[in-house]
Design a protein around this motif. Structure first.
Motif, PDB file in Angstrom:
ATOM      1  N   HIS A   1       0.844  -1.195   0.000  1.00 29.43           N
ATOM      2  CA  HIS A   1       0.000   0.000   0.000  1.00 29.43           C
ATOM      3  C   HIS A   1       0.882   1.248   0.000  1.00 29.43           C
ATOM      4  CE1 HIS A   1      -2.886  -2.982   1.696  1.00 29.43           C
ATOM      5  NE2 HIS A   1      -3.681  -2.360   0.853  1.00 29.43           N
ATOM      6  N   VAL A   2       2.021   1.160   0.716  1.00 32.04           N
ATOM      7  CA  VAL A   2       2.926   2.310   0.852  1.00 32.04           C
ATOM      8  C   VAL A   2       4.366   1.848   0.636  1.00 32.04           C
ATOM      9  CG1 VAL A   2       3.761   4.143   2.381  1.00 32.04           C
ATOM     10  CG2 VAL A   2       1.387   3.371   2.558  1.00 32.04           C
ATOM     11  N   ALA A   3       5.112   2.597  -0.151  1.00 29.31           N
ATOM     12  CA  ALA A   3       6.553   2.353  -0.317  1.00 29.31           C
ATOM     13  C   ALA A   3       7.303   3.530   0.309  1.00 29.31           C
ATOM     14  CB  ALA A   3       6.911   2.220  -1.796  1.00 29.31           C
ATOM     15  N   ILE A   4       8.209   3.245   1.255  1.00 26.94           N
ATOM     16  CA  ILE A   4       9.052   4.292   1.844  1.00 26.94           C
ATOM     17  C   ILE A   4      10.369   4.273   1.099  1.00 26.94           C
ATOM     18  CG2 ILE A   4      10.174   5.131   3.938  1.00 26.94           C
ATOM     19  CD1 ILE A   4       8.064   3.649   5.574  1.00 26.94           C
ATOM     20  N   LEU A   5      10.700   5.369   0.437  1.00 27.39           N
ATOM     21  CA  LEU A   5      11.867   5.413  -0.452  1.00 27.39           C
ATOM     22  C   LEU A   5      12.865   6.464   0.011  1.00 27.39           C
ATOM     23  CD1 LEU A   5       9.772   5.383  -3.739  1.00 27.39           C
ATOM     24  CD2 LEU A   5      11.089   3.457  -2.843  1.00 27.39           C
ATOM     25  N   ASP A   6      14.124   6.054   0.101  1.00 28.47           N
ATOM     26  CA  ASP A   6      15.177   7.010   0.444  1.00 28.47           C
ATOM     27  C   ASP A   6      15.413   7.923  -0.756  1.00 28.47           C
ATOM     28  OD1 ASP A   6      17.638   8.291   1.186  1.00 28.47           O
ATOM     29  OD2 ASP A   6      17.985   6.649   2.592  1.00 28.47           O
ATOM     30  N   GLY A   7      15.535   9.214  -0.485  1.00 28.86           N
ATOM     31  CA  GLY A   7      15.758  10.167  -1.574  1.00 28.86           C
ATOM     32  C   GLY A   7      17.042   9.889  -2.336  1.00 28.86           C
ATOM     33  N   ARG A   8      18.066   9.405  -1.635  1.00 34.13           N
ATOM     34  CA  ARG A   8      19.360   9.131  -2.276  1.00 34.13           C
ATOM     35  C   ARG A   8      19.766   7.684  -2.019  1.00 34.13           C
ATOM     36  NH1 ARG A   8      22.991  14.654  -1.706  1.00 34.13           N
ATOM     37  NH2 ARG A   8      21.324  16.087  -2.260  1.00 34.13           N
ATOM     38  N   LEU A   9      19.832   6.894  -3.084  1.00 35.04           N
ATOM     39  CA  LEU A   9      20.227   5.496  -3.000  1.00 35.04           C
ATOM     40  C   LEU A   9      21.575   5.309  -3.685  1.00 35.04           C
ATOM     41  CD1 LEU A   9      16.690   4.117  -3.832  1.00 35.04           C
ATOM     42  CD2 LEU A   9      17.894   3.788  -1.664  1.00 35.04           C
TER      43      LEU A   9
ATOM     44  N   LEU B   1      11.884   9.626   1.901  1.00 34.83           N
ATOM     45  CA  LEU B   1      12.617   9.878   3.142  1.00 34.83           C
ATOM     46  C   LEU B   1      13.964  10.505   2.784  1.00 34.83           C
ATOM     47  CD1 LEU B   1      12.203   9.250   6.204  1.00 34.83           C
ATOM     48  CD2 LEU B   1      13.513   7.158   5.826  1.00 34.83           C
ATOM     49  N   THR B   2      14.295  11.627   3.394  1.00 32.16           N
ATOM     50  CA  THR B   2      15.529  12.316   3.013  1.00 32.16           C
ATOM     51  C   THR B   2      16.210  12.976   4.207  1.00 32.16           C
ATOM     52  OG1 THR B   2      16.460  14.042   1.566  1.00 32.16           O
ATOM     53  CG2 THR B   2      14.248  14.429   2.442  1.00 32.16           C
ATOM     54  N   SER B   3      17.507  13.195   4.073  1.00 36.07           N
ATOM     55  CA  SER B   3      18.265  13.900   5.115  1.00 36.07           C
ATOM     56  C   SER B   3      18.251  15.409   4.878  1.00 36.07           C
ATOM     57  CB  SER B   3      19.718  13.434   5.114  1.00 36.07           C
ATOM     58  OG  SER B   3      19.791  12.062   5.299  1.00 36.07           O
ATOM     59  N   TYR B   4      17.802  15.811   3.679  1.00 32.95           N
ATOM     60  CA  TYR B   4      17.976  17.203   3.276  1.00 32.95           C
ATOM     61  C   TYR B   4      16.641  17.910   3.081  1.00 32.95           C
ATOM     62  CZ  TYR B   4      22.441  15.060   2.232  1.00 32.95           C
ATOM     63  OH  TYR B   4      23.609  14.349   2.320  1.00 32.95           O
TER      64      TYR B   4
ATOM     65  N   ASP C   1      15.393  20.154   0.997  1.00 29.77           N
ATOM     66  CA  ASP C   1      15.817  20.712  -0.286  1.00 29.77           C
ATOM     67  C   ASP C   1      14.583  20.989  -1.147  1.00 29.77           C
ATOM     68  OD1 ASP C   1      16.648  21.045  -2.911  1.00 29.77           O
ATOM     69  OD2 ASP C   1      18.149  19.473  -2.840  1.00 29.77           O
ATOM     70  N   ASP C   2      14.350  22.261  -1.469  1.00 31.04           N
ATOM     71  CA  ASP C   2      13.168  22.629  -2.252  1.00 31.04           C
ATOM     72  C   ASP C   2      13.108  21.902  -3.586  1.00 31.04           C
ATOM     73  OD1 ASP C   2      12.181  24.269  -0.340  1.00 31.04           O
ATOM     74  OD2 ASP C   2      12.693  26.155  -1.333  1.00 31.04           O
ATOM     75  N   ASP C   3      14.251  21.832  -4.287  1.00 29.45           N
ATOM     76  CA  ASP C   3      14.258  21.198  -5.606  1.00 29.45           C
ATOM     77  C   ASP C   3      13.869  19.729  -5.507  1.00 29.45           C
ATOM     78  OD1 ASP C   3      14.914  23.487  -6.966  1.00 29.45           O
ATOM     79  OD2 ASP C   3      17.060  23.089  -7.019  1.00 29.45           O
ATOM     80  N   ALA C   4      14.402  19.037  -4.501  1.00 22.99           N
ATOM     81  CA  ALA C   4      14.072  17.625  -4.320  1.00 22.99           C
ATOM     82  C   ALA C   4      12.599  17.464  -3.945  1.00 22.99           C
ATOM     83  CB  ALA C   4      14.971  16.996  -3.267  1.00 22.99           C
ATOM     84  N   LEU C   5      12.096  18.376  -3.121  1.00 20.81           N
ATOM     85  CA  LEU C   5      10.685  18.339  -2.747  1.00 20.81           C
ATOM     86  C   LEU C   5       9.805  18.510  -3.982  1.00 20.81           C
ATOM     87  CD1 LEU C   5       8.225  18.460  -0.897  1.00 20.81           C
ATOM     88  CD2 LEU C   5       8.776  20.847  -0.411  1.00 20.81           C
ATOM     89  N   PHE C   6      10.154  19.468  -4.824  1.00 19.74           N
ATOM     90  CA  PHE C   6       9.376  19.695  -6.035  1.00 19.74           C
ATOM     91  C   PHE C   6       9.433  18.466  -6.946  1.00 19.74           C
ATOM     92  CE2 PHE C   6      10.196  24.543  -5.675  1.00 19.74           C
ATOM     93  CZ  PHE C   6       9.241  24.614  -4.686  1.00 19.74           C
ATOM     94  N   ALA C   7      10.629  17.857  -7.081  1.00 22.70           N
ATOM     95  CA  ALA C   7      10.769  16.659  -7.918  1.00 22.70           C
ATOM     96  C   ALA C   7       9.924  15.519  -7.354  1.00 22.70           C
ATOM     97  CB  ALA C   7      12.234  16.245  -8.000  1.00 22.70           C
TER      98      ALA C   7
ATOM     99  N   ALA D   1       3.312  10.895  -2.208  1.00 22.29           N
ATOM    100  CA  ALA D   1       2.239  11.345  -1.318  1.00 22.29           C
ATOM    101  C   ALA D   1       2.804  12.021  -0.072  1.00 22.29           C
ATOM    102  CB  ALA D   1       1.371  10.164  -0.911  1.00 22.29           C
ATOM    103  N   GLY D   2       4.111  11.921   0.113  1.00 23.73           N
ATOM    104  CA  GLY D   2       4.727  12.538   1.282  1.00 23.73           C
ATOM    105  C   GLY D   2       6.231  12.667   1.118  1.00 23.73           C
ATOM    106  N   TYR D   3       6.803  13.594   1.890  1.00 25.32           N
ATOM    107  CA  TYR D   3       8.234  13.894   1.827  1.00 25.32           C
ATOM    108  C   TYR D   3       8.667  14.103   3.269  1.00 25.32           C
ATOM    109  CZ  TYR D   3      12.467  16.363   0.168  1.00 25.32           C
ATOM    110  OH  TYR D   3      13.751  16.752  -0.103  1.00 25.32           O
ATOM    111  N   VAL D   4       9.502  13.199   3.782  1.00 28.80           N
ATOM    112  CA  VAL D   4       9.782  13.158   5.215  1.00 28.80           C
ATOM    113  C   VAL D   4      11.278  13.313   5.489  1.00 28.80           C
ATOM    114  CG1 VAL D   4       9.359  11.869   7.335  1.00 28.80           C
ATOM    115  CG2 VAL D   4       7.960  11.396   5.314  1.00 28.80           C
TER     116      VAL D   4
END
Length: 202
Positions: free
Chosen positions: A38-46, A70-73, A75-81, A88-91
């Motif tokens: 139902h939900v995939a939690i994905l690291d922004g940088r792999l 899921l991200t450490s940063y 970052d507006d650009d990454a959020l927009f991407a 559905a979410g940016y954490v």
């Protein structure tokens, strides 16, 4: 370590089942559509790519799978991407455990955890982006159109349907526009498209 911690956190909840995990973008893009969580939690940088690219690929195959980036940063650009990729979410990784679990539940229920004002800001940025600049002048009309569709999160197959071109032709256009813009990935192109809006000003 982070992955193990998240798994333990989620498995401690009676209403959440972890169906799989992965340490690479390639493996995640392959396994997620097969496991159909139902939900995939994905690291922004792999190690081999971006969770944002995985999000776009997975959701193009199965839009019913919701994604949390899921991200450490912060970052507006990454959020927009991430928004453009259909997340559905940016954490931020500094999130407290109970807050992450709550987000997973909300996203599984079909809600977005993105601030509506941020989403509106992205749409406004697309709509009122600056007019043609030097980088965009290097692109043909067709390349500019395809860049716009990449910015909307479309896959090559979807772009082919939208533009009535062969998928292989679209792939060639994408390679050409990436080379002209000095970029190496679709994520960079998507961020660029968001920043600069519709190059034709439509």
């Amino acid at each position: 370590m982070i992955r193990r911690g998240i798994r333990g956190l989620l498995e401690a909840e009676d209403d959440i089942v972890v169906v799989g995990e992965s340490g690479s973008a390639a493996e995640a893009a392959r396994r997620i559509p097969a496991l159909r969580p139902h939900v995939a939690i994905l690291d922004g940088r792999l190690p081999d790519g971006s969770g944002i690219d995985v999000c776009r690929d997975v959701r193009s195959q199965d839009p019913s799978i919701a994604a949390l980036i899921l991200t450490s940063y912060d970052d507006d650009d990454a959020l927009f991407a991430a928004i453009m990729a259909g997340a559905a979410g940016y954490v931020l990784k500094q999130v407290r455990g109970h807050a992450l679990v709550d987000m997973v539940r909300r996203v599984a229920a079909g809600q977005s955890t993105l601030d509506p004002s941020v989403t509106a800001q992205v749409l406004e940025r697309i709509r009122t982006g600056p007019p043609v600049n030097k980088e965009l002048e290097a692109l043909t009309d067709q390349e500019q159109r395809i860049l716009e569709l990449i910015g909307k999160g479309l896959t090559n197959r979807e772009i082919a349907r939208e533009t009535h071109l062969a998928e292989k032709t679209v792939k060639n256009y994408v390679s050409s526009l990436l080379a002209k813009l000095g970029m190496s990935s679709r994520t960079q192109a998507a961020i660029f498209a968001v920043k600069h809006g519709d190059p034709k000003g439509d």
